[in-house]
Enzyme design. Structure first.
Site, PDB file in Angstrom:
ATOM      1  N   ASP A 151      -5.725  -8.832 -22.093  1.00  0.00           N
ATOM      2  CA  ASP A 151      -6.830  -7.872 -22.075  1.00  0.00           C
ATOM      3  C   ASP A 151      -7.273  -7.606 -23.515  1.00  0.00           C
ATOM      4  O   ASP A 151      -6.542  -7.867 -24.471  1.00  0.00           O
ATOM      5  CB  ASP A 151      -6.379  -6.538 -21.468  1.00  0.00           C
ATOM      6  N   ASP A 153      -7.726  -4.503 -25.679  1.00  0.00           N
ATOM      7  CA  ASP A 153      -7.437  -3.073 -25.754  1.00  0.00           C
ATOM      8  C   ASP A 153      -8.208  -2.476 -26.927  1.00  0.00           C
ATOM      9  O   ASP A 153      -8.192  -3.029 -28.037  1.00  0.00           O
ATOM     10  CB  ASP A 153      -5.937  -2.833 -25.945  1.00  0.00           C
TER      11      ASP A 153
END
Length: 230
Positions: A151, A153
């Site tokens: 991901d 972040d």
């Protein structure tokens, strides 16, 4: 942190007040102190990249709570560094305009970051923000850490109150980019009460989870004066 060292100080000496070191800041260390029972991977990982992230935990004067990461996702370790061990500090916002090595540009997390960097009039304009997690770590250390499934972040500084409408605009903007590249963009607002998930504030929950050095707590308004010591 999945594993944590024992405190190198008495619990009653610990405090959550320390303005110099903020959660998600990356610290370059010149020395890593050894603790009984620490995982075998710790020092090999430290030699590979002598950096640690500031974590949310009380610390006594002269210490800062840090987290170390290994090669595997499961390899996370919480410990403490002495202030004498710290060489330099890299906050997330210092990485907002950084790029990875050329051969790493195509990874989805870096592609999402590049899209945000190109967006001069997007929802993040006017905010102080930067990448954290594996993206921030790789940008700082140049050690391959991001994977195809990582991901992106983000940390967004929010010292002043953000309306739910503004938060929803931010969320929609980030989710559109995430959809294009095929990963999640996970944003956290850093408020006076601690870190809160952007998605929770944007969706107008009655209470949101604020992550603080004293531990997580449910709050109605993360900007209320009662939370000014976070």
């Amino acid at each position: 942190m999945q594993i944590c060292a024992a405190r190198p100080f008495a619990a009653d000496h610990a405090s959550s007040r320390e303005a110099r070191w903020r959660p998600h800041d990356l610290l370059r260390l010149n020395h890593l102190r050894q603790f009984d029972g620490e995982p075998a991977w710790i020092h090999e990982s430290f030699e590979r990249a002598p950096y640690a992230v500031v974590r949310r935990a009380p610390a006594a004067d002269g210490f800062v709570a840090i987290g170390l990461r290994g090669v595997e996702r499961s390899q996370r370790y919480g410990t403490w560094a002495h202030l004498d061990d710290i060489e330099s500090l890299v906050p997330p916002e210092a990485l907002a305009r950084h790029s990875p090595l050329a051969e790493r540009n195509a990874l989805p997390a870096f592609a999402a970051l590049a899209a945000l960097q190109r967006d001069a009039v997007g929802a993040l304009t006017g905010f102080v923000w930067g990448p954290t997690g594996s993206t921030g770590f790789e940008l700082t250390t140049q050690v391959p850490t991001v994977t195809l499934s990582s991901d992106l972040d983000l940390l967004i500084r929010a010292p002043e109150k953000i309306s739910h409408d503004t938060a929803m605009q931010l969320l929609n903007h980030l989710q559109a980019i995430a959809h294009r590249v095929g990963i999640r963009v996970d944003a956290q607002l850093e408020t006076p009460a601690g870190g809160i998930a952007l998605v929770e504030w944007a969706t107008s929950k009655a209470r949101v989870m604020a992550r603080h050095a004293r531990g997580p707590q449910l709050v109605i308004d993360p900007w209320a004066p009662a939370h000014g010591d976070a």
